[in-house]
Write a protein that holds these residues in place. Structure first.
Motif, PDB file in Angstrom:
ATOM      1  N   VAL A  48     -46.848 -17.710  11.983  1.00  0.00           N
ATOM      2  CA  VAL A  48     -46.385 -17.828  13.363  1.00  0.00           C
ATOM      3  C   VAL A  48     -47.405 -17.116  14.234  1.00  0.00           C
ATOM      4  O   VAL A  48     -47.766 -15.967  13.965  1.00  0.00           O
ATOM      5  N   VAL A  50     -47.946 -15.950  18.130  1.00  0.00           N
ATOM      6  CA  VAL A  50     -47.118 -15.711  19.306  1.00  0.00           C
ATOM      7  C   VAL A  50     -47.930 -15.026  20.404  1.00  0.00           C
ATOM      8  O   VAL A  50     -48.673 -14.079  20.143  1.00  0.00           O
ATOM      9  N   TRP A  60     -39.518 -15.868  20.173  1.00  0.00           N
ATOM     10  CA  TRP A  60     -39.632 -15.719  18.725  1.00  0.00           C
ATOM     11  C   TRP A  60     -38.456 -14.914  18.165  1.00  0.00           C
ATOM     12  O   TRP A  60     -37.855 -15.281  17.158  1.00  0.00           O
ATOM     13  N   GLN A  64     -36.103 -16.801  15.256  1.00  0.00           N
ATOM     14  CA  GLN A  64     -36.557 -16.535  13.889  1.00  0.00           C
ATOM     15  C   GLN A  64     -35.458 -16.656  12.843  1.00  0.00           C
ATOM     16  O   GLN A  64     -35.716 -17.104  11.723  1.00  0.00           O
TER      17      GLN A  64
END
Length: 152
Positions: A48, A50, A60, A64
């Motif tokens: 991931v 970000v 996020w 998640q």
């Protein structure tokens, strides 16, 4: 490689600085809806990426739990609204990962898709919107573009 490019959820307008704008409740709910939808397409997440901006970080955090646990999570300073898409796409092309999720901002999310997919016009992303890109031998194909208003 399968790449999911996501624009952060709806953010409040009241903040002292752009990078400190928090998600709204609507933004959190719409992001979760999108994550639940896309989870059906992701057997796993290898990485991931970000943006360091608060609204992307909070997106996020909100999604998640809906997704497979990623092997790696990276805060990427080039994922800010006016970051350089070629830096991001060069990095993606260098990875050996199979499934990558990116959480970033307009206009960068559209430019990332455009840089990966030579024939794609930079798409407009709604808040919490996602694009699915397949990358093979450095060349991308835009598979889909969805938002909270288009998924069931």
């Amino acid at each position: 490689m399968k790449i999911i490019v996501m624009r952060h959820g709806e953010a409040a307008h009241e903040a002292g600085r752009d990078d400190l704008r928090p998600l709204t409740d609507k933004g959190r709910k719409q992001s979760i809806r999108m994550a639940e939808w896309v989870a059906e397409q992701l057997p796993r997440i290898d990485r991931v990426l970000v943006s360091p901006f608060l609204r992307a970080q909070q997106t996020w955090e909100a999604i998640q739990a809906c997704l497979p646990a990623p092997a790696q999570i990276e805060d990427v300073h080039d994922l800010v609204p006016y970051g350089r898409s070629e830096v991001v796409t060069d990095y993606l092309r260098a990875l050996d990962d199979e499934y990558v999720l990116i959480i970033s901002h307009l206009p960068l999310v559209g430019y990332i898709v455009n840089d990966l997919c030579a024939n794609a016009v930079p798409p407009m992303f709604v808040t919490s919107g996602m694009a699915g890109v397949t990358l093979v031998d450095g060349k991308g194909r835009l598979d889909w573009l969805e938002g909270p208003h288009t998924v069931r």
